[in-house]
Enzyme design. Structure first.
Site, PDB file in Angstrom:
ATOM      1  N   ASP A 149      25.943  39.179  24.146  1.00  0.00           N
ATOM      2  CA  ASP A 149      26.156  40.539  24.255  1.00  0.00           C
ATOM      3  C   ASP A 149      24.936  40.958  25.152  1.00  0.00           C
ATOM      4  O   ASP A 149      25.118  41.797  26.205  1.00  0.00           O
ATOM      5  CB  ASP A 149      26.406  41.374  23.286  1.00  0.00           C
TER       6      ASP A 149
ATOM      7  N   TYR B   9      33.103  45.970  19.512  1.00  0.00           N
ATOM      8  CA  TYR B   9      32.272  45.920  18.427  1.00  0.00           C
ATOM      9  C   TYR B   9      30.988  46.969  18.743  1.00  0.00           C
ATOM     10  O   TYR B   9      31.038  47.543  19.822  1.00  0.00           O
ATOM     11  CB  TYR B   9      31.497  44.772  18.394  1.00  0.00           C
TER      12      TYR B   9
END
Length: 785
Positions: free
Chosen positions: A357, A441
């Site tokens: 990420d 998320y």
């Protein structure tokens, strides 16, 4: 390769202009020098510096060249140059000037030509401009993700596949573009290979019975269609059909079967709890920390003997520099270096599913605008940032870091049973928190300081599981690669790995001992507790341990770079030591120990691309010797990476680390093995993991002895009786009145209530309290601006 080199002039690139373009930028250095604090070498780039950087890059190419900027961020000075600056700054001297530089990654729109450049902002020149080689791809960004979704929704091939599902009329399709990953496999035609940057996209739909609700949980309705698209050219490469059974077989698409929604928004719940009473964090005398700018965008924070600088950038988000406690140097630089989330499903195309990420997108660009009273409670100071968009223009990032204090329970306590006197202190913490939203998320990431000289890094995972379709007929059948969390919804097993980069400068002197070339001299060891030998069949051999109860401590110095593991059976603890600083009580080297939570290393095979790419996920600790530019555990470019450019590769150099002190960097890995539960859906309760850096023989005694004793007249706690509990359901109630009475006694003011407003005094609703804009302290009371 420079921008004007012959090698760089490929068919896809425009021609070249001379590299040196002094004074060509629209906003070069002003005639008058800026204030000293604006030019601090660690200050995050200002809006004008971002514009200056992109203008210089654009000016180095022919007019009309369309650049797509991926990163424009501060290029930090070399440690050998910066350490003397920081030492002089702390001593109150005027440091020698250091040129400010920007690191820039950009591509030409519509092509895969990606360049990285260094811009000298002080001299207003482009110092270097190189085209990246094969398998080096830039990060994704919001602009292209939106373009990908729009393109796919209108694409005839994608629409044709969707039509086979015979979805209800008015269905709203939602697309999650994912980084493609890597497997090194060419397709059957031989025309496609993952050397070009592409995206694997997963399709969902909103609840067909409530398709106008934009916040409908589309992850409750995954669809078995997954297009692959080139985000640079927006060409659809192919459309994959997903396996929905227990094996890798792909079935022809069939009409969609109805199933219920599963929503997380409060208005979709049958009812909400009404018996949860307000809990407010109030600091009647204000906060205990101070904040001041050390640059245009950087902030210096002081709190309870701590002082440190806070920066913010596109990739790492929040970064701490020059961390001291009681004027003693501890850490040169601290940041979350990388993250990896590999999934377990071996079936195509899920076998490539692995998110990095920070490198694939960026913690800074994904940071939330934090809201007062929601993300952070109490009296909050907000730090904002500024990053660059695809055109190279500055983008304000408001309230990306919240700073606040919180009570953390008892700090220390002892009751002398002979006198029955109890002495107790509260543990106070200072929290710096940022929250990332990475598609489905959320990650809540915090540095946490306390009054005992501990510094922790905490990661909390929440948000929504990344889901995939599974046959409705398998709802009650165990699945080998995930948990069925809703009818037709499979949540795959996956691992979360975080890598915390610790660059220490420990010393009990106010000035750290510097090595000739780089920085402070520290060493790394690990300690283990081992039982003394004991042989019950041969008592005469047990003279040192006659009862079999003894154990002792062994210390092992780490003398070369490498990867190291925890050992619960021996209680292995890693320490950072300052060999030149000795504790006056016991002559031990002063240090900080690392409390590292155990984690299951990456399960993918070492020959797999998951393992090769997640270079940090196989050991709890890596130790390397400091080298410039080695900031990211997974390597500088993680998008479809092949490995070989991260911390594992650096550690394999087997650099010598001197026991008498060197310049080590410690990379601490921690994480979560996520076997999803039905309770994790439709939104996941936070799951928390934390690393703690704790002093070990660094101080002569408990550093929190001078924290004041906890006293009721300050804390204003309320003792409850059964009668008060019985009346607690009434508005205000006896409890509320008791709290008000204690508060009025402590503060010497009238706290109000029905008919108690003083003449001429406005109500709380008439008062404005700044709520997090402009970096103001924002006490949670009155009416919020």
């Amino acid at each position: 390769m420079t921008a004007n080199s012959k090698e760089g002039n490929s068919k896809e690139e425009p021609g070249h202009a001379p590299l040196s373009v002094a004074n060509a930028a629209s906003n070069g250095p002003p005639d008058a020098p800026p204030p000293a604090y604006q030019s601090h070498p660690l200050g995050p780039l200002s809006a004008s510096e971002i514009t200056q950087s992109s203008s210089l890059i654009k000016a180095s190419w022919p007019e009309g060249t369309e650049c797509h900027f991926k990163i424009i961020t501060l290029l930090e000075p070399a440690k050998a140059e910066l350490m003397p600056y920081l030492v002089a700054e702390r001593a109150g001297k005027t440091p020698l000037d250091i040129d400010r530089r920007a690191f820039v990654v950009y591509s030409f729109r519509g092509t895969h030509n990606v360049h990285e450049a260094v811009v000298n902002l002080t001299k207003n020149t482009v110092e270097s401009n190189a085209k990246l080689g094969p398998f080096q791809h830039a990060n994704s960004d919001g602009e292209e993700i939106m373009a990908v979704e729009k393109t796919l929704l209108a694409h005839p091939e994608v629409q044709a596949e969707i039509a086979k599902l015979k979805l209800p009329e008015g269905t709203q399709i939602v697309i999650d573009p994912w980084i493609y990953g890597a497997d090194g496999v060419k397709d059957e035609s031989g025309k496609f290979y993952d050397d070009l940057r592409v995206m694997q996209c997963f399709l969902y739909m909103r609840d067909p019975n409530n398709s106008s609700e934009p916040d409908s949980c589309h992850y409750s309705f995954p669809l078995p269609i997954s297009p692959v698209i080139d985000p640079a050219t927006l060409e659809v490469i192919r459309v994959d059909i997903l396996p929905t059974g227990l094996d890798e077989k792909v079935k022809p698409l069939e009409p969609w079967q109805s199933r219920p929604p599963n929503e997380y928004i409060p208005e979709a719940q049958a009812s909400l709890r009404t018996d949860l009473k307000p809990l407010q964090v109030v600091q009647p005398e204000g906060v205990s920390f101070s904040v001041e700018p050390f640059s245009d965008m950087g902030r210096l924070i002081r709190w309870q003997k701590w002082d440190f600088k806070v920066g913010f950038n596109q990739r790492e988000g929040m970064v701490l520099y020059d961390v001291h406690y009681d004027n003693k140097p501890l850490f040169y630089r601290l940041s979350l270096s990388d993250m990896a989330i590999p999934y377990s499903d071996p079936r195509h195309p899920f076998h490539r599913k692995a998110a990095f990420d920070l490198g694939d997108a960026g913690a800074g660009i994904m940071a939330n605008n934090l809201k007062l009273g929601c993300d952070c409670l109490g009296s909050i100071y907000y730090i904002s940032g500024v990053l660059a968009d695809g055109s190279g223009s500055p983008v304000n990032m408001p309230n990306v870091i919240c700073v606040h204090e919180q009570d953390a329970g008892i700090g220390w306590k002892h009751t002398n049973y002979r006198t029955n006197r109890a002495v107790v202190t509260r543990q106070r913490e200072l929290v710096l928190q940022t929250i990332l939203t990475v598609s489905n998320y959320e990650y809540i990431l915090s540095f946490v300081f306390n009054t005992s000289a501990d510094l922790a890094y905490e990661a909390r995972a929440t948000g929504i599981l990344s889901t995939q379709p599974v046959d409705l007929s398998l709802s009650h059948t165990p699945h080998p690669y995930g948990t069925i969390v809703h009818p037709g919804v499979l949540a795959g097993y996956h691992q979360h790995f975080f890598s915390l980069r610790i660059d220490p400068m420990l010393s009990t002197s106010s000035t750290p001992l510097l090595s000739p070339s780089t920085g402070p001299r520290n060493s790394i060891v690990y300690e283990e507790c081992n039982p003394l030998p004991f042989d019950p069949s041969n008592p005469s051999a047990n003279s040192q341990n006659p009862h079999g109860t003894g154990y002792t401590l062994a210390t092992t110095p780490i003398l070369e770079s490498g990867g190291y593991d925890l050992s619960p059976s021996t209680g292995r603890v890693f320490k950072i030591l300052s060999p030149s600083s000795h504790n006056p009580v016991n002559n031990s080297p002063a240090g900080y120990k690392l409390h590292i939570p155990p984690m299951q290393p990456i399960l993918a095979h070492p020959s797999s691309f998951h393992h090769k790419r997640a270079e940090f996920a196989d050991h709890s600790v890596y130790v390397t010797k400091y080298r410039e530019g080695e900031l990211y555990a997974g390597g500088k470019y993680t998008n479809q990476s092949r490995g070989g450019t991260g911390v594992r590769s650096w550690a394999e150099r087997k650099d010598r680390l001197e026991e008498t002190g060197d310049d080590p960097v410690v990379w601490v890995q921690f994480g979560l093995q996520h076997v999803p539960r039905t309770e994790d859906f439709p939104v996941m309760p936070v799951e928390t993991t934390r690393v703690v850096m704790r002093p070990a023989n660094f101080f002569e005694k408990n550093p929190a002895l001078d924290v004041g004793e906890s006293r009721q007249e300050v804390n204003c706690s309320v003792g409850l009786s059964e009668k008060m509990l019985a009346q607690a359901g009434k508005v205000g109630g006896v409890v509320g009145e008791k709290v008000k009475e204690l508060g009025e006694k402590l503060l010497g003011v009238n706290l109000g209530g029905e008919g108690s407003k003083a003449e001429g005094e406005s109500s709380g609703k008439d008062k404005k309290v700044v709520g997090g804009e402009g970096g103001k302290l924002a006490p949670c009371c009155g009416g919020h601006a």
